[in-house]
Design an enzyme around this catalytic site. Structure first.
Site, short mmCIF file in Angstrom:
data_model
loop_
_atom_site.label_atom_id
_atom_site.label_comp_id
_atom_site.label_asym_id
_atom_site.label_seq_id
_atom_site.Cartn_x
_atom_site.Cartn_y
_atom_site.Cartn_z
CG ASN A 288 4.47 -1.75 5.08
OD1 ASN A 288 5.52 -1.84 5.62
ND2 ASN A 288 3.13 -2.56 5.13
CB CYS B 139 -3.79 1.76 6.81
SG CYS B 139 -3.64 3.16 8.02
NE ARG B 140 -4.49 1.44 1.69
CZ ARG B 140 -4.33 2.23 0.43
NH1 ARG B 140 -5.10 1.99 -0.46
NH2 ARG B 140 -3.24 2.97 0.12
CB SER B 141 0.35 -3.31 2.87
OG SER B 141 1.18 -2.38 3.80
CG ASP C 290 -4.91 5.05 3.00
OD1 ASP C 290 -5.24 4.89 3.99
OD2 ASP C 290 -4.09 5.88 2.60
CB CYS D 78 -0.93 -0.08 1.06
SG CYS D 78 -0.25 0.35 2.76
#
Length: 160
Positions: free
Chosen positions: A10, A12-14, A124, A7
């Site tokens: 690195n 939140c999402r990933s 995001d 993402c």
């Protein structure tokens, strides 16, 4: 099989994707056969833990990501990983622009690769609140099912 989730920062999402995938693969027949990691295209958060809201949301679902630390995508990742799976189209463009000519790893949108949503993006949640982090978790939970199914289907001999 080696998978890298990417993402922007690195945090939140990933890392949530990495945590969910690790947890789900650990209790599947693929345990010990899939290497997972996550990275960001940006370097703003290198060395930092995931966003506290991502940690809290994942923990609510029994997934511990507190020990993860952000890192930036590196050239070596394209050789090390079989797939570089991106959170959104902007990340995918950035990843493909950084890929060396000799890149071994292939790139794709995570949700699409997992068979969850064609051209699907993981939004995001960074500027949002609890509802946005929960939405991301639910998308990644569904993606984990798709990742496991795809790996079993496409690599039955390699992942036995």
């Amino acid at each position: 099989m080696r998978l890298l989730v990417v993402c922007l920062g690195n945090i939140c999402r990933s890392p949530v994707a990495e945590g969910v995938l690790r947890a789900r693969i650990a209790i599947s027949t693929l345990a010990g056969r899939v290497e997972l990691d996550s990275a960001g295209t940006g370097d703003w958060h290198v060395g930092e833990p995931p966003d506290r809201r991502a940690i809290a949301n994942a923990a609510e679902h029994g997934v511990d990501i507190a020990g993860l630390r952000a890192r930036q995508l590196a050239s070596a990742d394209f050789q090390r990983f079989d797939w570089v799976l991106c959170a959104d189209r902007a990340n995918l463009r950035d990843v493909r622009a950084r890929a060396p000519a000799s890149a071994h790893g292939r790139t794709a949108l995570l949700l699409e690769w997992a068979g969850v949503e064609d051209l699907g993006e993981i939004p995001d949640p960074y500027t949002g609140g609890p509802a946005q982090f929960e939405h991301v978790f639910q998308l990644l939970d569904r993606a984990a099912d798709g990742v496991i199914a795809r790996l079993r289907r496409e690599h039955p001999d390699r992942l036995r």
